[in-house]
Design a protein around this motif. Structure first.
Motif, PDB file in Angstrom:
ATOM      1  N   LEU A   1      36.030  37.697  42.259  1.00 18.42           N
ATOM      2  CA  LEU A   1      36.994  36.632  42.557  1.00 18.42           C
ATOM      3  C   LEU A   1      38.030  37.161  43.539  1.00 18.42           C
TER       4      LEU A   1
ATOM      5  N   GLN B   1      42.378  32.043  43.625  1.00 12.62           N
ATOM      6  CA  GLN B   1      42.152  30.691  43.112  1.00 12.62           C
ATOM      7  C   GLN B   1      43.421  29.875  43.226  1.00 12.62           C
TER       8      GLN B   1
ATOM      9  N   LYS C   1      38.264  27.952  43.789  1.00 18.22           N
ATOM     10  CA  LYS C   1      38.280  29.412  43.847  1.00 18.22           C
ATOM     11  C   LYS C   1      37.678  29.919  45.154  1.00 18.22           C
TER      12      LYS C   1
ATOM     13  N   ILE D   1      35.429  33.262  46.282  1.00 18.87           N
ATOM     14  CA  ILE D   1      34.665  34.358  45.694  1.00 18.87           C
ATOM     15  C   ILE D   1      33.980  35.168  46.792  1.00 18.87           C
TER      16      ILE D   1
ATOM     17  N   LYS E   1      34.520  29.550  49.568  1.00 19.76           N
ATOM     18  CA  LYS E   1      35.553  28.706  48.962  1.00 19.76           C
ATOM     19  C   LYS E   1      34.830  27.596  48.194  1.00 19.76           C
TER      20      LYS E   1
END
Length: 334
Positions: A4, A7, A12, A14, A28
């Protein structure tokens, strides 16, 4: 999926590994809620425009590599970059950047803003969190002037940046919501309900550059009246023509005078506003560099959006012609 990266309300981000391209990327992932899906489609439209108009990315804006819809989640694929400038500042205990690095950041940021403005696009959410370092590798050096002479400070080795987060970007001809921008970087015309356009981005850039110079956000507040009082403490009185053009002038002004403090204003607020210094005491014009930097920032933080310098004009400012060898000689009294 590797880890991650961040957020927010939208969803979020990643870090992922792309098995086809054989490279790491940032994805995204938008929440599967209709309003966020619709907003993401607008963002994709903006990002596609940026890429089409600047395929080689000479204007330092984030490029969309790909996007797809997975289980009702819009997923946008970007190049993997370093940390945000805000995160770097935080990790460096909010120490200011060296002047030559501020100059390079400013030139790149204004180049990005001039580019998007030329496309009739307003970013509306410029802030250090939305400026990513391409590479955040840094070296440790002794921190001159720090209260502990043995303290080490991180110095960036590469100041290349990318402007990100076009989720709030608005084409000039499209609908303008009444309130935009993150509070600390919000221009006075937005607070006063006067409408906004390209100059609101320039105000944000001015606030960002002062933050790079001091390490701290210029206007740390969460309330409109206090925000205006802070502006007056740093930039002088709000001009009468501006206060008269406010949507509800009586809400904040009495015959052109800011209605601060009120009976409801806390002592803490008054103390905080009183502690603020005028801009020329924050950026003391004692060298050619600081004189030019103060002049540039002052033009960005003009109350009247019609008098505010444009991004294209700012790029021609003498601050960007400065010779840092000359600046070093000035500091040494040469």
């Amino acid at each position: 999926m590797m880890r991650l990266l961040g957020q927010g309300t939208f969803g979020k981000v990643i870090e992922c590994y792309d098995r086809v391209r054989r490279e790491h990327c940032a994805i995204k992932i938008i929440r599967a809620i209709p309003k966020y899906r619709e907003a993401s489609k607008v963002e994709i439209r903006v990002l596609n425009t940026l890429k089409a108009k600047d395929p080689f990315n000479s204007n330092q804006c984030i490029h969309l590599i790909d996007w797809f819809d997975y289980n009702n989640h819009i997923c946008m694929v970007f190049e993997l970059l370093g940390q945000s400038i805000f995160d770097f500042l935080k990790s460096n205990e909010f120490r200011p950047f060296p002047p030559h690095q501020i100059q390079h950041f400013a030139k790149q940021l204004l180049n990005s803003v001039a580019f998007i403005h030329n496309l009739k696009l307003i970013h509306t959410d410029l802030k250090p969190e939305n400026i990513l370092l391409v590479n955040n590798s840094s070296s440790l050096t002794l921190c001159n002037g720090h209260r502990d002479p043995n303290t080490k400070s991180r110095i960036l080795q590469d100041t290349s940046i990318r402007l990100i987060d076009f989720g709030s970007a608005t084409f000039e001809q499209d609908y303008h919501s009444s309130v935009v921008s993150t509070r600390h970087y919000r221009a006075p015309e937005i607070i006063l309900g006067m409408g906004w356009s390209y100059p609101c981005d320039i105000w944000s850039v001015g606030c960002i550059l002062v933050e790079f110079f001091t390490g701290d956000a210029l206007f740390q507040t969460h309330e409109n009246l206090e925000h205006l009082a802070m502006m007056e403490a740093v930039l002088g009185k709000v001009p009468l023509r501006i206060s008269r053009n406010a949507r509800e002038p009586q809400k904040y002004f009495d015959n052109g005078k800011l209605r601060y403090p009120t009976n409801e204003t806390s002592r803490q607020s008054q103390k905080y506003v009183r502690a603020l210094r005028p801009l020329r005491e924050i950026i003391v014009p004692s060298t050619t560099l600081t004189r030019n930097f103060l002049d540039l920032v002052s033009k960005m933080l003009a109350y009247d959006p019609n008098e505010r310098i444009t991004a294209s004009e700012a790029l021609k400012h003498p601050f960007f012609q400065l010779d840092f060898d000359q600046y070093s000689r000035e500091l040494k009294g040469g």
